[in-house]
Write a protein that holds these residues in place. Sequence first.
Motif, PDB file in Angstrom:
ATOM      1  N   ASN A 152      24.977   1.077   0.370  1.00 58.97           N
ATOM      2  CA  ASN A 152      24.715   1.916   1.539  1.00 58.97           C
ATOM      3  C   ASN A 152      23.206   2.001   1.713  1.00 58.97           C
ATOM      4  N   GLU A 153      22.704   1.406   2.806  1.00 57.07           N
ATOM      5  CA  GLU A 153      21.260   1.312   2.979  1.00 57.07           C
ATOM      6  C   GLU A 153      20.597   2.679   3.078  1.00 57.07           C
ATOM      7  N   LYS A 154      21.284   3.611   3.712  1.00 50.05           N
ATOM      8  CA  LYS A 154      20.709   4.955   3.828  1.00 50.05           C
ATOM      9  C   LYS A 154      20.592   5.612   2.452  1.00 50.05           C
ATOM     10  N   ALA A 155      21.634   5.435   1.639  1.00 47.34           N
ATOM     11  CA  ALA A 155      21.598   5.983   0.281  1.00 47.34           C
ATOM     12  C   ALA A 155      20.510   5.310  -0.535  1.00 47.34           C
ATOM     13  N   ALA A 156      20.385   3.986  -0.379  1.00 52.71           N
ATOM     14  CA  ALA A 156      19.368   3.251  -1.130  1.00 52.71           C
ATOM     15  C   ALA A 156      17.969   3.705  -0.729  1.00 52.71           C
ATOM     16  N   ARG A 157      17.793   3.910   0.569  1.00 51.21           N
ATOM     17  CA  ARG A 157      16.481   4.339   1.053  1.00 51.21           C
ATOM     18  C   ARG A 157      16.080   5.680   0.457  1.00 51.21           C
ATOM     19  N   LYS A 159      17.315   7.200  -2.315  1.00 49.40           N
ATOM     20  CA  LYS A 159      17.252   7.235  -3.778  1.00 49.40           C
ATOM     21  C   LYS A 159      16.140   6.363  -4.343  1.00 49.40           C
ATOM     22  N   LEU A 160      15.705   5.359  -3.575  1.00 49.59           N
ATOM     23  CA  LEU A 160      14.666   4.450  -4.055  1.00 49.59           C
ATOM     24  C   LEU A 160      13.363   4.615  -3.280  1.00 49.59           C
ATOM     25  N   MET A 161      13.205   5.728  -2.568  1.00 51.96           N
ATOM     26  CA  MET A 161      11.982   5.989  -1.813  1.00 51.96           C
ATOM     27  C   MET A 161      10.831   6.285  -2.768  1.00 51.96           C
ATOM     28  N   GLY A 162       9.685   5.656  -2.490  1.00 52.62           N
ATOM     29  CA  GLY A 162       8.513   5.889  -3.316  1.00 52.62           C
ATOM     30  C   GLY A 162       7.709   7.083  -2.859  1.00 52.62           C
ATOM     31  N   LYS A 163       6.687   7.429  -3.621  1.00 56.03           N
ATOM     32  CA  LYS A 163       5.852   8.592  -3.329  1.00 56.03           C
ATOM     33  C   LYS A 163       4.724   8.280  -2.353  1.00 56.03           C
ATOM     34  N   ASN A 164       4.528   6.994  -2.023  1.00 56.68           N
ATOM     35  CA  ASN A 164       3.445   6.623  -1.112  1.00 56.68           C
ATOM     36  C   ASN A 164       3.809   7.054   0.305  1.00 56.68           C
ATOM     37  N   THR A 165       3.192   8.134   0.764  1.00 53.98           N
ATOM     38  CA  THR A 165       3.562   8.693   2.066  1.00 53.98           C
ATOM     39  C   THR A 165       2.976   7.897   3.233  1.00 53.98           C
ATOM     40  N   GLU A 166       2.050   6.999   2.953  1.00 50.68           N
ATOM     41  CA  GLU A 166       1.485   6.173   4.022  1.00 50.68           C
ATOM     42  C   GLU A 166       2.395   5.003   4.342  1.00 50.68           C
ATOM     43  N   SER A 167       2.893   4.339   3.303  1.00 52.38           N
ATOM     44  CA  SER A 167       3.743   3.168   3.530  1.00 52.38           C
ATOM     45  C   SER A 167       5.226   3.522   3.585  1.00 52.38           C
ATOM     46  N   LEU A 168       5.613   4.636   2.959  1.00 50.03           N
ATOM     47  CA  LEU A 168       7.023   5.010   2.811  1.00 50.03           C
ATOM     48  C   LEU A 168       7.834   3.823   2.279  1.00 50.03           C
ATOM     49  N   GLU A 169       7.225   3.156   1.306  1.00 54.74           N
ATOM     50  CA  GLU A 169       7.878   1.996   0.691  1.00 54.74           C
ATOM     51  C   GLU A 169       9.077   2.449  -0.138  1.00 54.74           C
ATOM     52  N   TRP A 170      10.145   1.675  -0.075  1.00 57.59           N
ATOM     53  CA  TRP A 170      11.309   1.978  -0.882  1.00 57.59           C
ATOM     54  C   TRP A 170      11.991   0.687  -1.312  1.00 57.59           C
ATOM     55  N   GLY A 171      12.794   0.803  -2.377  1.00 57.94           N
ATOM     56  CA  GLY A 171      13.534  -0.364  -2.846  1.00 57.94           C
ATOM     57  C   GLY A 171      13.311  -0.615  -4.318  1.00 57.94           C
ATOM     58  N   ASP A 172      13.800  -1.757  -4.785  1.00 55.28           N
ATOM     59  CA  ASP A 172      13.714  -2.095  -6.208  1.00 55.28           C
ATOM     60  C   ASP A 172      12.281  -2.280  -6.677  1.00 55.28           C
ATOM     61  N   SER A 173      11.348  -2.520  -5.726  1.00 60.13           N
ATOM     62  CA  SER A 173       9.958  -2.747  -6.111  1.00 60.13           C
ATOM     63  C   SER A 173       9.254  -1.456  -6.544  1.00 60.13           C
ATOM     64  N   VAL A 174       9.834  -0.311  -6.236  1.00 58.98           N
ATOM     65  CA  VAL A 174       9.231   0.974  -6.600  1.00 58.98           C
ATOM     66  C   VAL A 174       9.584   1.303  -8.047  1.00 58.98           C
ATOM     67  N   ALA A 175       8.555   1.513  -8.860  1.00 62.02           N
ATOM     68  CA  ALA A 175       8.776   1.849 -10.267  1.00 62.02           C
ATOM     69  C   ALA A 175       9.478   3.196 -10.385  1.00 62.02           C
ATOM     70  N   GLU A 176      10.261   3.345 -11.440  1.00 63.54           N
ATOM     71  CA  GLU A 176      11.050   4.573 -11.608  1.00 63.54           C
ATOM     72  C   GLU A 176      10.170   5.815 -11.629  1.00 63.54           C
ATOM     73  N   GLU A 177       8.988   5.709 -12.262  1.00 61.03           N
ATOM     74  CA  GLU A 177       8.107   6.873 -12.340  1.00 61.03           C
ATOM     75  C   GLU A 177       7.448   7.200 -11.005  1.00 61.03           C
ATOM     76  N   ASP A 178       7.545   6.288 -10.031  1.00 64.36           N
ATOM     77  CA  ASP A 178       6.949   6.517  -8.717  1.00 64.36           C
ATOM     78  C   ASP A 178       7.974   6.942  -7.666  1.00 64.36           C
ATOM     79  N   LEU A 179       9.204   7.174  -8.075  1.00 64.75           N
ATOM     80  CA  LEU A 179      10.238   7.565  -7.119  1.00 64.75           C
ATOM     81  C   LEU A 179       9.980   8.983  -6.604  1.00 64.75           C
ATOM     82  N   ALA A 180      10.150   9.162  -5.306  1.00 68.99           N
ATOM     83  CA  ALA A 180       9.925  10.472  -4.693  1.00 68.99           C
ATOM     84  C   ALA A 180      11.022  11.461  -5.053  1.00 68.99           C
ATOM     85  N   HIS A 181      12.259  10.946  -5.177  1.00 68.32           N
ATOM     86  CA  HIS A 181      13.402  11.818  -5.438  1.00 68.32           C
ATOM     87  C   HIS A 181      13.966  11.541  -6.824  1.00 68.32           C
TER      88      HIS A 181
END
Length: 768
Positions: A152-157, A159-181
């Motif tokens: 589910n892309e919405k769920a993935a977005r 749960k895997l959203m990063g803390k970078n508020t400028e890029s709002l990058e999300w996905g497997d490339s975001v390190a676990e310690e950098d996850l926003a949620h």
Amino acid sequence: HGWNFRAVFKRDRKGNLLDDVGNIVEDTDPDKFDKAVHMSSIHMDVGMHCVDCHFSQDNHGNGHIYGEVALAVEIDCQDCHGTAQEFPNLYTSGPAALNGGADLLALRTPDGRRRFEWIGDELYQRSSLDPNLEWKMSLVKDSVTKGHSEYNEKAARSKLMGKNTESLEWGDSVAEEDLAHSYDEIECYACHTSWTTSCGGCHLPIEANRKSERHKYEGGETRNFATYNPQVARNQVFHLGRRSPANGGKIAPVRSSSALLLSSTNANREKIYVQQPPISASGFSSQAFNPHFPHTVRKTETKQCDDCHVSADNDNNAIMAQTLLHGTQFINFVGYHAYAGSEGEISAVQVTEWDEPQAVIGSYLHEYAYPDWFKEHNDKGQKLKVEHSHNSGDVNCLQLRGEYLFVAEGRKGMQAYDVAGIANKGISQRIITAPFSPLGHDTTVNSRNATCIALPTTQPIDPLRNQGDLMRIDNMEQPFHPLYNYAYITDSVEGLILVDVNTLADGKPRNNFLKRALTWNPNNVLEGARHITLAGNHAYIAAKQGLVVVSINDPLNPELISIIQLDDVRATALQFRYLFATTAKGLEVIDITDVNNPVLTKNNIVGIADARKVFISRTYAYVASGKEGLVIVDVEVPSSIAFYKQVSSGLVDSQDVIVATTNASLFAYVADGVEGLKVLQLTSPDLQPKFYGFSPEPNPRLIATKKTSKRMLSLSRPLERDRGVDESGNQIAVFGRRGSRPLNLDEMQSLYLNDDGEPWFVTNDDAK
């Protein structure tokens, strides 16, 4: 009080019923409740019962005594559903899980089957009560894995959203310690909660000479009987706060939990106190909140991005104010009396019945609960009958808190009146300056021309209780900010006056002497000061030079922040990132996201010929507009406000307005100058069938009037029911779990400001 919250259905913010794809279901549709989504828990929908989550330890304990129910729970969401990184290991990990937790794979149902079992890559759970029922578990890792059938892309977005508020990058490339949620930071159900039980307050009227059985272990009987009357039960209220350290300290949903109002009628049928909110042992208001698990988890009807972050459409200013526990001025409480200030008089007008359910006189509820009284009220021209008054100066501002009414009386200065006996038929003078000789009580503070008064909260508090190791170490309570010690008075000549009013809350009747703690007016910057709004560590003062912004972080050493040039600013009201001001032009809006650099929004005015005071309630501004009556402005998008409706019928000289909820309906109380008090019902099942939305469109109807002997100028703001913390992160209301608390300023700002202090924005559907 589960019966208060049955049959909760999916609605949008305006109260429209919605089906499973978000289409509006018409209120007139006879099948509307079959088409709209019933917001039951997903766990219940698959057939689960309590014992399918809470096993023997949760039900029978583990031999340890816990200070709260939540700490005695061993199960946690990840134990059955896993995380975005790992499948569940099927060991309990809640706060009461001992020695590494219980092995869920070793558990069996009463008929001998395994409760949990892996079948290939799928995990199944079997019912504890129905031998023919089992269900496949939803696994978080599957939902975020591209290519998986459960992806589910919405769920993935989320749960895997990063803390970078400028890029709002999300996905497997975001390190676990950098996850926003991160699971370590926020409870799963903070997002997966579909709605939260929240009661704005309960009234407990105690009556003497009503023999009743004690509902306690020791049994027996008592001569006093107290009924328990929930008021303002809403399902669209959503707050966030911190769990206690013993429960992980995570961000979690918060509910209004024990917001009691107490009344007492003695054996002589005298109302010896009326709807008083008690003060907690820690000095905080007892309009209590606590983090909790609402048990309303769903997959689709979850919280969205803009429930906790600023929307790219800028249409969730009120939602953010609610989420952060700033309050929305919607479920606030007026109660038995509305307090008003006039030219030379203060008065308390009875606006509701005493019996429960407490109905506003002339209202929809009044008609159905008390039909004879309702008919009599209308037959007599909708006139309210009971008023208690006291001579005073000219009152442009007044504020009720607890049993005292604080009044700015012009040339008479400021006076705190004792109104404890306002409904006591055994007292001849219901509003008094002192319960005994001025030698033992003097609550007058003289000044040249006191024009307005504000208290940091309308909830009764006692900061002096909140001191010492008992509060900090044993109870883990946060301290009060020093600004809560004072009442703030504007004087058109002398400027800003501070008065320490804590003595009125200490229970000692012979030390009630008020005096100035500070007079502040550098370079006469507050010349002509006429109105003040407090918001956290800042005061916004309407003066001759414009809107003066003052820091009161150190209350006895205020600091001038800025002056916003406005044409004849009259009054202000604040909600989250925006300050709304009435001026000679009408209603204008100031962006205070950066409180040190407020900015007047351009081309954003609703023209009103004679705008007076303004009140913000969720997504609407109510402006008292003199001869134009009451002007209602849509402020859902504060950067682009729009005229909504004008109420002129029955209003001739509107000076002030407040808005509050009684039971399920919304009301406006208008100080209508020469005509006195006017009460308008804004929502009800017949006026607005969408009345259970977050902010239903108001449909005003005049239901009651009270012509006073003097020209009415002002009304006391209602009791704040959904405000637990101020805009600067200073706690106001008690949290009912040891060490739990509202979010502090840094935590609140991390939800909407980047490292440079600039706001960042979200959309719900953009899978960026």
